[in-house]
Scaffold this motif. Structure first.
Motif, PDB file in Angstrom:
ATOM      1  N   GLU A 153       0.824  -1.196   0.000  1.00 13.78           N
ATOM      2  CA  GLU A 153       0.000   0.000   0.000  1.00 13.78           C
ATOM      3  C   GLU A 153       0.866   1.256   0.000  1.00 13.78           C
ATOM      4  N   THR A 154       0.421   2.249  -0.764  1.00 14.11           N
ATOM      5  CA  THR A 154       1.038   3.569  -0.673  1.00 14.11           C
ATOM      6  C   THR A 154       0.332   4.352   0.419  1.00 14.11           C
ATOM      7  N   VAL A 155       1.087   5.114   1.191  1.00 11.36           N
ATOM      8  CA  VAL A 155       0.504   5.823   2.335  1.00 11.36           C
ATOM      9  C   VAL A 155       0.389   7.313   2.004  1.00 11.36           C
ATOM     10  N   GLN A 156       1.442   8.074   2.180  1.00 13.91           N
ATOM     11  CA  GLN A 156       1.404   9.519   1.965  1.00 13.91           C
ATOM     12  C   GLN A 156       2.821  10.015   1.709  1.00 13.91           C
ATOM     13  N   ILE A 157       2.937  11.116   0.992  1.00 14.82           N
ATOM     14  CA  ILE A 157       4.242  11.754   0.826  1.00 14.82           C
ATOM     15  C   ILE A 157       4.662  12.334   2.167  1.00 14.82           C
ATOM     16  N   SER A 158       5.835  11.923   2.634  1.00 14.06           N
ATOM     17  CA  SER A 158       6.282  12.344   3.968  1.00 14.06           C
ATOM     18  C   SER A 158       7.376  13.402   3.919  1.00 14.06           C
ATOM     19  N   SER A 159       8.052  13.550   2.788  1.00 12.30           N
ATOM     20  CA  SER A 159       9.035  14.619   2.638  1.00 12.30           C
ATOM     21  C   SER A 159       9.095  15.001   1.168  1.00 12.30           C
ATOM     22  N   ALA A 160       9.482  16.254   0.908  1.00  7.68           N
ATOM     23  CA  ALA A 160       9.460  16.737  -0.475  1.00  7.68           C
ATOM     24  C   ALA A 160      10.433  17.887  -0.642  1.00  7.68           C
ATOM     25  N   ARG A 161      10.959  18.012  -1.860  1.00  8.53           N
ATOM     26  CA  ARG A 161      11.800  19.142  -2.240  1.00  8.53           C
ATOM     27  C   ARG A 161      11.535  19.462  -3.706  1.00  8.53           C
ATOM     28  N   ILE A 162      11.605  20.731  -4.036  1.00  6.27           N
ATOM     29  CA  ILE A 162      11.362  21.183  -5.403  1.00  6.27           C
ATOM     30  C   ILE A 162      12.474  22.137  -5.798  1.00  6.27           C
ATOM     31  N   ARG A 163      12.926  22.014  -7.021  1.00  6.40           N
ATOM     32  CA  ARG A 163      13.892  22.973  -7.567  1.00  6.40           C
ATOM     33  C   ARG A 163      13.318  23.537  -8.863  1.00  6.40           C
TER      34      ARG A 163
END
Length: 288
Positions: A139-149
């Motif tokens: 199962e996929t749960v949730q995005i727990s960390s993120a970065r954008i450039r």
């Protein structure tokens, strides 16, 4: 020690130029991780790959971070933007899947996130090979960390997390609609390029040449909305797409998602088939 700023700019320029000319996600990953230092946070201690003649290209890496903690990383050649991570196996070979790491970009930057997973697998070690199997209950749960450039701008923390969680909700809605269409031509072994060629005219007929536009996509009396310098056919949105996608398409947001994260869209469309493939087969991998 921090790397010199001019070296960072050179690495970034090299990675984006390489992506532009070669279209290779791994080069974006190399540049991105060199910029933020994460390329140096773990090392491979062992690598196993499937044989070329088996057709399904899978690699398992044992990795160790600076703290000495060891874990597994599984990669798929067809989807170079992701790493599926898991714990080191116990004495019986069982291990837990922990997350999916994604890094994908366009000519101007990239999105990076960690998606928590829940699932189990088994890996049995032999002299020069391993045998991998995964449970179908992943199962996929949730995005727990993120970065954008984006160009020279780096977005982190809550802003990046909110941005990419929202993008994932839009992509999931789009992928659900795409997978429910009849007579879809793309198959799990299709390339990203084939996926793009097939779907772009249907999703964005306003952006392609007349010969590629779906027949009858414009009708007399259609209303139009200008956004992102494009006139969007509002009635086409309503005739073809579910309501949840109407405003997203008519505002140009869906086009931005497509341009900045097409490999992410492709991944979500194929996710069910990827998991089915991995869970219904035992893969033999050879030590490199």
């Amino acid at each position: 020690m921090k790397r010199p700023h001019n070296l960072k700019l050179k690495l970034f320029a090299f990675g984006i130029a390489s992506l532009f000319f070669g279209g290779c996600t791994s080069l974006v990953e190399t540049a991105g991780r060199a910029l933020d230092g994460s390329a140096f946070t773990e090392k491979k201690t062992a690598v196993y790959r499937t044989a070329k003649e088996e057709g399904t290209a899978i690699e398992i890496m044992e990795v160790q971070n600076k703290a000495g903690e060891r874990s597994l990383a599984i990669t798929l050649q067809q989807f170079p933007s992701i790493k599926i991570r898991g714990t080191m196996p116990n004495d019986q070979g069982g291990f837990f899947l922990t997350s999916l790491d994604y890094l994908g970009g366009d000519y101007h930057g990239w999105n990076e996130y960690r998606l928590d997973l829940s699932g189990m697998g088994n890996i049995s070690f032999r002299e020069n090979t391993v045998v991998l199997s995964l449970s179908p209950e992943i199962e996929t749960v949730q995005i727990s960390s993120a970065r954008i450039r984006r160009y020279d701008n780096r977005i982190t923390g809550t802003e990046a997390l909110t941005n990419l969680r929202n993008r994932r909700e839009r992509i999931l809605a789009l992928a659900e609609w795409m997978n429910n269409q009849e007579n879809i031509l793309f198959l799990p072994q299709s390339s990203l390029k084939e996926f793009e060629t097939y779907w772009k005219p249907a999703l964005f007929p306003e952006t392609v040449s007349k010969k590629k536009q779906p027949q009858g996509w414009q009708q007399e009396g259609d209303r139009w909305n200008k956004a992102e310098d494009i006139r969007w056919n509002v009635n086409y949105s309503q005739r073809v797409f579910p309501e949840i996608l109407w405003n997203i398409r008519n505002s140009g947001t869906l086009l931005r998602d497509w341009e900045e994260a097409i490999d992410w869209i492709y991944l979500e469309c194929e996710w069910g088939r990827i998991m089915e493939l991995l869970s219904k087969n035992n893969f033999v991998l050879y030590k490199k």
